[in-house]
Motif scaffolding. Structure first.
Motif, PDB file in Angstrom:
ATOM      1  N   MET A 143       0.911  -1.277  -0.202  1.00  0.00           N
ATOM      2  CA  MET A 143       0.046  -0.086   0.064  1.00  0.00           C
ATOM      3  C   MET A 143       0.812   1.433  -0.019  1.00  0.00           C
ATOM      4  SD  MET A 143      -3.317   0.811  -0.440  1.00  0.00           S
ATOM      5  CE  MET A 143      -4.276  -0.476   0.320  1.00  0.00           C
ATOM      6  N   PRO A 144       1.912   1.319   0.814  1.00  0.00           N
ATOM      7  CA  PRO A 144       2.836   2.403   0.641  1.00  0.00           C
ATOM      8  C   PRO A 144       3.549   2.913  -0.743  1.00  0.00           C
ATOM      9  CG  PRO A 144       3.418   1.352   2.712  1.00  0.00           C
ATOM     10  CD  PRO A 144       2.179   0.436   1.845  1.00  0.00           C
ATOM     11  N   ILE A 145       3.647   1.580  -1.489  1.00  0.00           N
ATOM     12  CA  ILE A 145       4.397   1.907  -2.798  1.00  0.00           C
ATOM     13  C   ILE A 145       2.999   2.702  -3.650  1.00  0.00           C
ATOM     14  CG2 ILE A 145       4.685   0.606  -4.781  1.00  0.00           C
ATOM     15  CD1 ILE A 145       5.870  -1.864  -3.272  1.00  0.00           C
ATOM     16  N   LEU A 146       1.731   2.053  -3.468  1.00  0.00           N
ATOM     17  CA  LEU A 146       0.917   2.630  -4.384  1.00  0.00           C
ATOM     18  C   LEU A 146       0.475   4.238  -3.796  1.00  0.00           C
ATOM     19  CD1 LEU A 146      -1.479  -0.504  -4.671  1.00  0.00           C
ATOM     20  CD2 LEU A 146      -0.016   0.693  -6.319  1.00  0.00           C
ATOM     21  N   GLU A 147       0.578   4.500  -2.641  1.00  0.00           N
ATOM     22  CA  GLU A 147       0.335   5.710  -2.156  1.00  0.00           C
ATOM     23  C   GLU A 147       1.318   6.677  -2.604  1.00  0.00           C
ATOM     24  OE1 GLU A 147      -1.639   6.357   1.960  1.00  0.00           O
ATOM     25  OE2 GLU A 147      -0.433   4.904   2.466  1.00  0.00           O
ATOM     26  N   GLU A 148       2.429   6.241  -2.930  1.00  0.00           N
ATOM     27  CA  GLU A 148       3.578   7.136  -3.696  1.00  0.00           C
ATOM     28  C   GLU A 148       3.494   7.088  -5.163  1.00  0.00           C
ATOM     29  OE1 GLU A 148       8.401   7.323  -3.978  1.00  0.00           O
ATOM     30  OE2 GLU A 148       7.543   6.561  -2.305  1.00  0.00           O
TER      31      GLU A 148
END
Length: 289
Positions: A143-148
């Motif tokens: 999820m942090p990958i996608l938030e960035e």
């Protein structure tokens, strides 16, 4: 008391017969959105058909089906020796629990997801949102990958695959145990993945019902929709056909299964359409979220 619902068909692009069923369920049924795989032999054809039909399209990010879009080197853990992404979801949900594996896998996943989103742009798609094949975006560290990554591609909406336990009771033994959907739900729960900066519907349904979403189960969900909320229901409609396109027997079996026929029948049910009308439940897509 306003209630809105998105009926999203997953797996657009997995096979032409599935694509035909999704488009028919959009034209004549309740499907209001679909998510397209970027990793299959049928991606371009499915994209053209969906764009022509004005079907709202999201991206069905994949780590477990098809071939990677990003260039891979000999150390890649995303593809097998034949170039297919044949890992199971369990591989990512287990490995990504541990920091040492996240350090190695996260850069590979970020590069692959970026390549898939770039391919969508090259195909002329303006995605409404993203989700993922077999819900791998819910594994820890993704999820942090996608938030960035998503804002770079002009995206801010995503599926949050967290389904209420009362929905699991509606799915029953067929959904929880026979289809092993309960194991997927537990893996997602323990991954503890929630977006901080992305927009999601208030509720999601369909994880526990994957492959078993018949008319009665869907009506049971619709009867219990919370007031003043927006929900998403994930569908897998299709027309069964035997065609061993992929190296994973379970994928080919799901394409060929009567379960997709069942979900197509649900997505085109006149009884369901009448219930939505009678209960004044608004059908929307991620465009309106």
């Amino acid at each position: 008391m306003a209630r809105s619902i998105i009926f999203n068909a997953d797996d657009l692009g997995i096979h032409p017969t599935t694509d035909q069923a999704i488009l028919l369920a959009f034209k004549e049924g309740i499907i209001s959105s679909a998510t397209l795989l970027m990793t299959t032999p049928f991606t371009e054809q499915a994209a053209d058909l969906a764009i022509s039909a004005n079907l709202p399209i999201g991206i069905h990010l994949s780590l477990t089906l098809g071939k990677p879009v990003a260039a891979q080197n000999e150390n890649s853990e995303l593809q097998d020796n034949l170039g297919w992404m044949s890992r199971t979801p369990a591989f990512f949900f287990k490995k990504l629990l541990f920091l040492e594996h996240r350090k190695r896998l996260v850069p590979q996943i970020a590069a692959e997801f970026s390549a898939q989103l770039a391919k969508a742009a090259d195909l002329g798609i303006k995605p409404t949102h993203v989700d993922s094949h077999q819900h791998v975006h819910m594994a820890r560290g993704i999820m942090p990958i996608l938030e960035e990554l998503l804002p770079y591609y002009g995206l801010r909406k995503i599926r949050l695959t967290r389904e209420p336990l009362w929905s699991a009771r509606l799915a029953g033994k067929a959904g929880i145990w026979d289809r092993r959907n309960g194991i997927k739900g537990a893996a997602i729960y323990f991954s503890n993945s929630k977006p901080r900066s992305l927009v999601t519907p208030d509720h999601f349904f369909g994880l526990y019902h994957s492959g078993v979403l018949n008319e009665e189960r869907l009506l049971g969900i619709l009867q219990k929709l919370p007031a003043n909320s927006t929900s998403e229901v994930g569908f897998h409609p299709g027309k069964s056909i035997v065609d061993n396109v992929y190296p994973q027997p379970n994928v080919n079996a799901f394409i060929a299964s009567s379960e997709r026929e069942t979900e197509f029948a649900t997505a085109t049910s006149s009884r369901v359409k009448q219930f939505l009308k009678d209960q004044r439940i608004n059908t929307i897509s991620f465009r309106e979220l």
